[in-house]
Design a protein around this motif. Structure first.
Motif, mmCIF file in Angstrom:
data_model
loop_
_atom_site.group_PDB
_atom_site.id
_atom_site.type_symbol
_atom_site.label_atom_id
_atom_site.label_comp_id
_atom_site.label_asym_id
_atom_site.label_seq_id
_atom_site.Cartn_x
_atom_site.Cartn_y
_atom_site.Cartn_z
ATOM 1 N N GLU A 1 -21.436 -10.876 12.471
ATOM 2 C CA GLU A 1 -21.055 -9.824 11.522
ATOM 3 C C GLU A 1 -19.625 -10.017 11.034
ATOM 4 O OE1 GLU A 1 -20.101 -5.016 11.460
ATOM 5 O OE2 GLU A 1 -20.896 -5.958 13.269
ATOM 6 N N LEU A 2 -18.696 -10.244 11.962
ATOM 7 C CA LEU A 2 -17.284 -10.358 11.589
ATOM 8 C C LEU A 2 -17.019 -11.594 10.741
ATOM 9 C CD1 LEU A 2 -15.645 -9.343 14.985
ATOM 10 C CD2 LEU A 2 -15.741 -7.984 12.891
ATOM 11 N N GLN A 3 -17.627 -12.694 11.094
ATOM 12 C CA GLN A 3 -17.401 -13.919 10.328
ATOM 13 C C GLN A 3 -17.997 -13.827 8.931
ATOM 14 O OE1 GLN A 3 -18.915 -16.931 13.028
ATOM 15 N NE2 GLN A 3 -16.896 -17.225 13.944
ATOM 16 N N ALA A 4 -19.089 -13.074 8.787
ATOM 17 C CA ALA A 4 -19.661 -12.870 7.457
ATOM 18 C C ALA A 4 -18.797 -11.929 6.620
ATOM 19 C CB ALA A 4 -21.077 -12.313 7.585
ATOM 20 N N MET A 5 -18.184 -10.944 7.266
ATOM 21 C CA MET A 5 -17.354 -9.976 6.549
ATOM 22 C C MET A 5 -16.016 -10.577 6.118
ATOM 23 S SD MET A 5 -17.952 -6.521 8.835
ATOM 24 C CE MET A 5 -16.881 -5.485 7.824
ATOM 25 N N TYR A 6 -15.434 -11.405 6.987
ATOM 26 C CA TYR A 6 -14.089 -11.935 6.719
ATOM 27 C C TYR A 6 -14.075 -13.447 6.924
ATOM 28 C CZ TYR A 6 -13.271 -6.971 7.482
ATOM 29 O OH TYR A 6 -13.347 -5.602 7.420
ATOM 30 N N PRO A 7 -14.771 -14.192 6.069
ATOM 31 C CA PRO A 7 -14.870 -15.644 6.264
ATOM 32 C C PRO A 7 -13.528 -16.367 6.198
ATOM 33 C CG PRO A 7 -15.720 -14.986 4.102
ATOM 34 C CD PRO A 7 -15.518 -13.732 4.876
ATOM 35 N N GLU A 8 -12.566 -15.814 5.455
ATOM 36 C CA GLU A 8 -11.269 -16.479 5.327
ATOM 37 C C GLU A 8 -10.390 -16.271 6.560
ATOM 38 O OE1 GLU A 8 -9.479 -15.119 1.741
ATOM 39 O OE2 GLU A 8 -10.963 -16.065 0.423
ATOM 40 N N ASP A 9 -10.778 -15.346 7.436
ATOM 41 C CA ASP A 9 -9.966 -15.031 8.611
ATOM 42 C C ASP A 9 -10.612 -15.487 9.916
ATOM 43 O OD1 ASP A 9 -7.848 -13.760 7.212
ATOM 44 O OD2 ASP A 9 -9.087 -11.968 6.974
ATOM 45 N N CYS A 10 -11.594 -16.373 9.833
ATOM 46 C CA CYS A 10 -12.317 -16.790 11.039
ATOM 47 C C CYS A 10 -11.385 -17.429 12.072
ATOM 48 C CB CYS A 10 -13.430 -17.767 10.675
ATOM 49 S SG CYS A 10 -14.848 -16.974 9.853
ATOM 50 N N SER A 11 -10.347 -18.118 11.610
ATOM 51 C CA SER A 11 -9.438 -18.781 12.553
ATOM 52 C C SER A 11 -8.607 -17.779 13.352
ATOM 53 C CB SER A 11 -8.519 -19.745 11.808
ATOM 54 O OG SER A 11 -7.713 -19.057 10.863
ATOM 55 N N TYR A 12 -8.602 -16.508 12.908
ATOM 56 C CA TYR A 12 -7.858 -15.464 13.616
ATOM 57 C C TYR A 12 -8.760 -14.642 14.542
ATOM 58 C CZ TYR A 12 -4.135 -16.475 10.282
ATOM 59 O OH TYR A 12 -3.157 -17.101 9.541
ATOM 60 N N MET A 13 -10.029 -15.034 14.647
ATOM 61 C CA MET A 13 -10.973 -14.331 15.506
ATOM 62 C C MET A 13 -11.286 -15.173 16.731
ATOM 63 S SD MET A 13 -13.712 -13.092 12.622
ATOM 64 C CE MET A 13 -13.199 -12.374 11.064
ATOM 65 N N HIS A 14 -11.336 -14.510 17.887
ATOM 66 C CA HIS A 14 -11.572 -15.204 19.145
ATOM 67 C C HIS A 14 -12.601 -14.394 19.940
ATOM 68 C CE1 HIS A 14 -7.814 -17.299 18.082
ATOM 69 N NE2 HIS A 14 -7.397 -16.082 17.742
ATOM 70 N N PHE A 15 -13.630 -15.065 20.474
ATOM 71 C CA PHE A 15 -14.781 -14.351 21.011
ATOM 72 C C PHE A 15 -15.034 -14.683 22.480
ATOM 73 C CE2 PHE A 15 -15.398 -14.825 16.449
ATOM 74 C CZ PHE A 15 -15.637 -13.507 16.074
ATOM 75 N N VAL A 16 -15.364 -13.638 23.229
ATOM 76 C CA VAL A 16 -15.788 -13.767 24.613
ATOM 77 C C VAL A 16 -17.288 -14.037 24.626
ATOM 78 C CG1 VAL A 16 -16.092 -12.521 26.790
ATOM 79 C CG2 VAL A 16 -13.966 -12.251 25.477
ATOM 80 N N PRO A 17 -17.747 -15.089 25.279
ATOM 81 C CA PRO A 17 -19.192 -15.388 25.273
ATOM 82 C C PRO A 17 -20.004 -14.326 26.000
ATOM 83 C CG PRO A 17 -18.030 -16.795 26.844
ATOM 84 C CD PRO A 17 -16.969 -16.066 26.072
ATOM 85 N N ASP A 18 -21.244 -14.165 25.566
ATOM 86 C CA ASP A 18 -22.169 -13.223 26.194
ATOM 87 C C ASP A 18 -22.833 -13.918 27.381
ATOM 88 O OD1 ASP A 18 -23.580 -10.824 26.454
ATOM 89 O OD2 ASP A 18 -25.285 -11.626 25.341
ATOM 90 N N THR A 19 -22.522 -13.482 28.586
ATOM 91 C CA THR A 19 -23.009 -14.152 29.791
ATOM 92 C C THR A 19 -24.205 -13.414 30.384
ATOM 93 O OG1 THR A 19 -21.615 -12.904 31.320
ATOM 94 C CG2 THR A 19 -20.617 -14.828 30.243
ATOM 95 N N TRP A 20 -24.808 -14.024 31.396
ATOM 96 C CA TRP A 20 -25.934 -13.391 32.087
ATOM 97 C C TRP A 20 -25.491 -12.094 32.761
ATOM 98 C CZ3 TRP A 20 -25.680 -12.253 37.223
ATOM 99 C CH2 TRP A 20 -24.690 -12.907 37.970
ATOM 100 N N LEU A 21 -24.236 -12.042 33.203
ATOM 101 C CA LEU A 21 -23.752 -10.830 33.859
ATOM 102 C C LEU A 21 -23.600 -9.689 32.850
ATOM 103 C CD1 LEU A 21 -22.845 -9.420 36.392
ATOM 104 C CD2 LEU A 21 -20.543 -10.378 36.066
ATOM 105 N N HIS A 22 -23.134 -9.999 31.653
ATOM 106 C CA HIS A 22 -23.088 -8.984 30.590
ATOM 107 C C HIS A 22 -24.476 -8.394 30.367
ATOM 108 C CE1 HIS A 22 -19.211 -10.877 29.060
ATOM 109 N NE2 HIS A 22 -18.930 -9.598 29.062
ATOM 110 N N ARG A 23 -25.465 -9.267 30.259
ATOM 111 C CA ARG A 23 -26.824 -8.809 29.954
ATOM 112 C C ARG A 23 -27.404 -7.986 31.098
ATOM 113 N NH1 ARG A 23 -26.601 -14.015 27.635
ATOM 114 N NH2 ARG A 23 -27.520 -15.019 29.488
ATOM 115 N N LEU A 24 -27.117 -8.375 32.341
ATOM 116 C CA LEU A 24 -27.616 -7.620 33.490
ATOM 117 C C LEU A 24 -26.994 -6.224 33.533
ATOM 118 C CD1 LEU A 24 -29.158 -7.384 36.161
ATOM 119 C CD2 LEU A 24 -27.192 -8.454 37.296
ATOM 120 N N LEU A 25 -25.682 -6.136 33.323
ATOM 121 C CA LEU A 25 -25.003 -4.839 33.346
ATOM 122 C C LEU A 25 -25.501 -3.942 32.217
ATOM 123 C CD1 LEU A 25 -21.403 -6.049 34.239
ATOM 124 C CD2 LEU A 25 -22.940 -4.744 35.718
#
Length: 424
Positions: A46-70
Motif C-alpha cells: 500500500e505505502l509503496q503504491a501511494m508514495y513510489p518516489e519515497d520508497c527509499s525512505y521506507m523500511h519494513f519489518v518482515p512478517d514472521t511466523w511469530l507475528h502470525r501466531l500472536l
C-alpha cells in the motif's frame, strides 16, 4: 532535520491510529524533510503504491511466523483483552526488530530524532530508548472507560484483563523504559496526561492527536434540496459493539417515520449481519443503507452527498471521522464522551450525554429530527464546523507545530527537567 517515524502500522486502509504516522510521513516528505518511516511489512504494498518516489525512505519489518501466531491468538479474545495481551506482545516483538533497524539508520543517515506517534495508549511500554538521539512519543490519547451507564457492554473477562494490565503497566514501563526516557511526550488531553506511567523524565506537551487532510476532505457548495429529496445522514466506522450502531438504528426508527430521512452506514465489521437483521426488524429496510468499507476518497464523495454525520460511539478516544465530516461542512451528532467532545461544540453539532440507554437513544433521535427539519441549522452548523477544522485541526498546521517541537526537543539540554519550556 533528519527524522525517523516509527510505528507498528502506517496505513489508510487499516484506518484508526494507523493514519497518524502516514500523515506525518506524507506531510514531512512533501516539505522535502528527510523523514524515514519504519513499519511492519503488512502495509508495504500500500505505502509503496501511494508514495513510489519515497520508497527509499521506507523500511519494513518482515512478517514472521511469530507475528502470525500472536495475531491468530489475539483474534480469539475479546477485542480489548486481545489488544493488551497478544497485541502487546506482537507490538513489542515488532519494536525489538525496529530498534535494531533504527540503530542502523541513525548511524547511516545521521538521524536527529526518532518520533513514535502510535500506539496511542499512554500505558503501552516502548522499546524506543538508547538510540543515541532524542525520542518523541505521541500525541497519546487514552485512559478511557465505557460511560458508567454502559459498562455492561464490556464483558467481565475483558474488564478484568484491562484492570490487571493497567495495574502492572508501571512495572512494564520500568522494565521497558521508552516512555520514561523519552525527551518529549505529547498528550491529547488532561485525561491522557493523568494516565501516563510514573517516573517520566521528559517534557510533557499537549497536542491534539487527530488532524484532517484538507486536500481530501473538501466541502462542496451546498445545493438546496428539492421538495421530494430525502435528508441523508451518514455513519462511518467499524461495525463493532463499542460503536453502538445498534443504538443508532433504534434512534433512527422514529426519525425515518417522521421525516422520511435516510441513514447510510459506511464500514464493515463482525456485527454487520446482526445489524442488518436489526434494521429489518425495526422496519428500516427502505431507510437504512449498508454500504460496506470504502476508501478515503470514496468516503469523501459520500460525505459530499450527505446532510449530517452521526457517531454514537461509546469508547472513542479520538474520532477522526468527526473532523473529516466537519471539514466537509457537515453538522455532526456525537457522544459527549472521549475524543468527539474535544472537537465539537454547540456551534457545529450536538454532543449527546451517555447518561442512560433510553435518554441516549431519545436525544440522538431529537438531534437527527432537528437537523432533518431545518436546512438553515444544517448550513450554519456546517459552516461553523469547517471554520473550526481549518483553524485548529488542519494536518499542515499540526505538522507546523510538530516541527517546532522537533526543534525544541533537539535543542534541549540533557539535564532539562519536566516543567521547563512549553511543558504542562
Amino acid at each position: 532535520m533528519r527524522v525517523v517515524i516509527v510505528a507498528e502500522n502506517a496505513s489508510a486502509k487499516l484506518g484508526g491510529e494507523a493514519f497518524d504516522p502516514l500523515h506525518y510521513f506524507r506531510v514531512l516528505r512533501s516539505r522535502n524533510i528527510e523523514a524515514h518511516l519504519v513499519v511492519h511489512s503488512r502495509t508495504q504494498a500500500e505505502l509503496q503504491a501511494m508514495y513510489p518516489e519515497d520508497c527509499s525512505y521506507m523500511h519494513f519489518v518482515p512478517d514472521t511466523w511469530l507475528h502470525r501466531l500472536l495475531w491468530f491468538c489475539e483474534q480469539r479474545l475479546p477485542r480489548r483483552a486481545g489488544e493488551v495481551t497478544m497485541g502487546l506482545l506482537s507490538h513489542l516483538y515488532t519494536q525489538s526488530i525496529q530498534r535494531r533497524l533504527i540503530h542502523q539508520l541513525v548511524r547511516e543517515y545521521q538521524i536527529d530524532l526518532v518520533h513514535e506517534p502510535i500506539p496511542l495508549s499512554p500505558k503501552y511500554p516502548s522499546l524506543m530508548f538508547g538510540l543515541g538521539v532524542p525520542v518523541i512519543i505521541g500525541p497519546l490519547n487514552g485512559g478511557m472507560e465505557f460511560p458508567p451507564a454502559f459498562r455492561s457492554r464490556q464483558n467481565y473477562f475483558e474488564e478484568l484483563t484491562i484492570a490487571v494490565g493497567r495495574q502492572v503497566s508501571n512495572f512494564c514501563n520500568r522494565l521497558l523504559p521508552g516512555k520514561l526516557r523519552a525527551k518529549t511526550l505529547l498528550v491529547a488531553n488532561e485525561r491522557t496526561k493523568q494516565s501516563l506511567p510514573k517516573g517520566l523524565r521528559g517534557t510533557v506537551i499537549e497536542l491534539v492527536d487527530n488532524g484532517v487532510d484538507l486536500s481530501v476532505w473538501r466541502p462542496v457548495a451546498p445545493v438546496p434540496k428539492e421538495p421530494n429529496q430525502r435528508v441523508r445522514f451518514v455513519y462511518v466506522g467499524r461495525l463493532v459493539d463499542w460503536k453502538a450502531v445498534d443504538l443508532l438504528l433504534e434512534a433512527f426508527q422514529p426519525v425515518a417515520a417522521q421525516t422520511d430521512a435516510i441513514l447510510e452506514i459506511i464500514g464493515d465489521g463482525k456485527l454487520r449481519q446482526e445489524l442488518e437483521a436489526l434494521s429489518q426488524r425495526l422496519g428500516l429496510t427502505d431507510s437504512v443503507i449498508f454500504t460496506g468499507w470504502l476508501s478515503q476518497a470514496e468516503c469523501a464523495k459520500k460525505l459530499q452527498q450527505a446532510d449530517g454525520m452521526v457517531l454514537p460511539s461509546l469508547l472513542e478516544c479520538g474520532g477522526a471521522v468527526v473532523l473529516e465530516a466537519m471539514a466537509m461542512g457537515l453538522p455532526v451528532i456525537a457522544t459527549n464522551w472521549g475524543g468527539p467532545a474535544d472537537y465539537l461544540d454547540s456551534t457545529c453539532g450536538f454532543l449527546i450525554d451517555p447518561t442512560s440507554k433510553e435518554a441516549f437513544v431519545n436525544e440522538l433521535t431529537d438531534a437527527m429530527i432537528k437537523l432533518s427539519l431545518s436546512p438553515e441549522l444544517r448550513l450554519s452548523m456546517g459552516r461553523a464546523g469547517l471554520e473550526r477544522v481549518q483553524k485548529y485541526f488542519d494536518w499542515e498546521r499540526k505538522v507546523d507545530r510538530i516541527l517546532e517541537i522537533y526543534q525544541e526537543t533537539c535543542a534541549e539540554k540533557p539535564t532539562q527537567c519536566i516543567g521547563s519550556g512549553r511543558a504542562i
